[in-house]
Design a protein around this motif. Sequence first.
Motif, PDB file in Angstrom:
ATOM      1  N   GLN A  52     -21.462   8.695  33.776  1.00 13.87           N
ATOM      2  CA  GLN A  52     -22.603   8.249  33.007  1.00 13.87           C
ATOM      3  C   GLN A  52     -21.828   7.047  32.174  1.00 13.87           C
ATOM      4  OE1 GLN A  52     -25.454  10.064  31.994  1.00 13.87           O
ATOM      5  NE2 GLN A  52     -26.145   7.709  30.927  1.00 13.87           N
ATOM      6  N   ALA A  53     -22.107   5.901  32.963  1.00 11.24           N
ATOM      7  CA  ALA A  53     -21.621   4.504  32.768  1.00 11.24           C
ATOM      8  C   ALA A  53     -22.312   4.010  31.348  1.00 11.24           C
ATOM      9  CB  ALA A  53     -22.059   3.715  33.603  1.00 11.24           C
ATOM     10  N   THR A  77     -26.870   2.344  29.064  1.00 11.09           N
ATOM     11  CA  THR A  77     -26.440   3.495  29.808  1.00 11.09           C
ATOM     12  C   THR A  77     -27.096   4.358  30.847  1.00 11.09           C
ATOM     13  OG1 THR A  77     -24.958   5.625  29.126  1.00 11.09           O
ATOM     14  CG2 THR A  77     -27.253   5.263  28.298  1.00 11.09           C
ATOM     15  N   GLU A  80     -26.339   6.840  35.179  1.00 13.02           N
ATOM     16  CA  GLU A  80     -25.419   7.262  35.853  1.00 13.02           C
ATOM     17  C   GLU A  80     -25.123   6.059  36.952  1.00 13.02           C
ATOM     18  OE1 GLU A  80     -24.928  11.411  37.417  1.00 13.02           O
ATOM     19  OE2 GLU A  80     -26.930  11.301  37.106  1.00 13.02           O
ATOM     20  N   PHE A 136     -18.275   4.242  38.803  1.00 14.59           N
ATOM     21  CA  PHE A 136     -17.299   4.297  37.821  1.00 14.59           C
ATOM     22  C   PHE A 136     -16.730   2.756  37.653  1.00 14.59           C
ATOM     23  CE2 PHE A 136     -14.225   4.895  41.043  1.00 14.59           C
ATOM     24  CZ  PHE A 136     -13.141   4.024  40.549  1.00 14.59           C
ATOM     25  N   TRP A 155     -18.055  -0.044  38.192  1.00 14.63           N
ATOM     26  CA  TRP A 155     -19.287  -0.938  37.641  1.00 14.63           C
ATOM     27  C   TRP A 155     -18.549  -1.269  35.981  1.00 14.63           C
ATOM     28  CZ3 TRP A 155     -24.844  -0.904  39.789  1.00 14.63           C
ATOM     29  CH2 TRP A 155     -24.600  -0.860  41.056  1.00 14.63           C
ATOM     30  N   ASP A 156     -18.509  -0.362  35.244  1.00 16.73           N
ATOM     31  CA  ASP A 156     -18.097  -0.359  33.936  1.00 16.73           C
ATOM     32  C   ASP A 156     -16.811  -1.079  33.819  1.00 16.73           C
ATOM     33  OD1 ASP A 156     -20.195   0.383  32.360  1.00 16.73           O
ATOM     34  OD2 ASP A 156     -19.279   2.389  31.889  1.00 16.73           O
ATOM     35  N   LEU A 163     -12.290   3.653  27.876  1.00 20.37           N
ATOM     36  CA  LEU A 163     -13.378   3.888  29.023  1.00 20.37           C
ATOM     37  C   LEU A 163     -12.921   4.993  29.860  1.00 20.37           C
ATOM     38  CD1 LEU A 163     -16.170   2.361  30.192  1.00 20.37           C
ATOM     39  CD2 LEU A 163     -14.351   0.813  31.217  1.00 20.37           C
ATOM     40  N   HIS A 193     -15.630   8.310  30.950  1.00 28.40           N
ATOM     41  CA  HIS A 193     -15.835   8.555  32.216  1.00 28.40           C
ATOM     42  C   HIS A 193     -15.410   9.929  32.554  1.00 28.40           C
ATOM     43  CE1 HIS A 193     -16.422   3.991  33.636  1.00 28.40           C
ATOM     44  NE2 HIS A 193     -17.412   4.214  32.768  1.00 28.40           N
TER      45      HIS A 193
END
Length: 466
Positions: free
Chosen positions: A90-91, A120, A122, A125, A127-128, A393, A397
């Motif tokens: 869940q970004a 936010t 899905e 990981f 990308w965040d 972060l 995640h």
Amino acid sequence: MGGLTVVSPVGYELGRNARTRVSRADQAELGDDGRNPLTLLAGADAHRLAELLPLRYERMIASPFSFFRGAATVMAHDLALRPHSGLFVQAGGNAHLQNFGMSGTPDRRLVFDLNDFDETLEAPFEWDLKRLVSSVILAARANRFKNGEAAAAATSAAAGYREAMNDYATRRALEVWYDRVEVDDLVPLLNRGRASVPTLQAVEKARSRDHLSAAAKLTERINGGWRLREDPPLLTHVSDTSEGGMDEELVRRCIREYRQTLPADRRVLLDRYAFVDFARKVVGVGSVGSRCWVVLLAASANDPLLLQVKEAGPSVLEWHLTPSPYRNAGQRVVEGQRLIQAAPDVLLGWFRDPAGGHDYYVRQLWDAKGSFDTSTFNASGLATYSRLCGRVLARAHARSGDPAAIAGYIGHGDRFDRSMVKFGQRYADRTEADHTRLVKAVREGEMPAPQRPRAVAPPVTAPLHA
């Protein structure tokens, strides 16, 4: 597995195998389809209030970092041009440095966490993490740090994420879920050099931000009653629904709809407060132009409650990934925040405006919320802060994704860190070019021009809690 005892060895191997989808070295690459950032920005403006767009671009042209903050849709487009790991979490969707900050927990502790969830969804990981690392480079350049200092701070962010994720891979699920970073524990890490005094001031400011302080700043007494103080264009009463406004009857109806999304105990709490006033509020950089309201409620003359009601549209990531499973975009934001934030607001909820059909989410305004000003950090302070953001972060995640799989992909060494830094440097260069292009377009009238300086608002005559 290098001596690492993971809770899920299968997950760890799954992560290692994901390197065949895209190698860690390839994560440093940028895709380029010749996109025009101005076209992407204009497309995202379609749902915004046109009257506020000049203010949005006034804030975005201030610096490349400001542009970056307001251009989440541009980066989402760019990230989607390259292969990804396939390891979904869940970004946050917009995890730049200024979207980390302080907030109050239900037990009235102050914690440090992600604090913006408008985008936010899905998503992979990395990308965040790429957005975080790129923002570190831009913040360092804004502070006029040397290239080596900027790279060191970005490396700290990536390393902080990697080290934390490898740790979470060894923990049981409940341990991961309960983990949080308390501000009292982190302040000593940040209180070094030039950043120490501003850091302490930011913490004390966050501690003092509550409903009484919000009411003191945002309200005034009129004809024996209370109302939100006009401060155009930042805070204005707009009741014409044809111009993006709401009337009192509609707001009351929306509050009733919002109430139904709260747990039963929170409904009892909300029912203690009566409606007083509402006004439209301009917030942030990326959010300027979206419909955002402040609703003033009160249980008594000395017991105010201010709610922020913020429009939620599709996440910028939805153009490139699977759409949200929630029919209401406000619910997407709330459910995402509940999933990845350690101590979400107890009054989080959502509704759909029955008149305009816009989705909204609701939270408390100024409930011990605050952030650190990265412009006050020296090079060492920024590196320390960036490492902390990387750690937080990773915790977000690890709550929704498989920490063992992500740990298996990124490994123990610094190969993945170096790829993230190279990506961040390249993307910062691209952002600076995009910013220059926007500045030119605004000056030549191709994009909405900045507004003239606003008039100084009249002073507050008396606060709500007086």
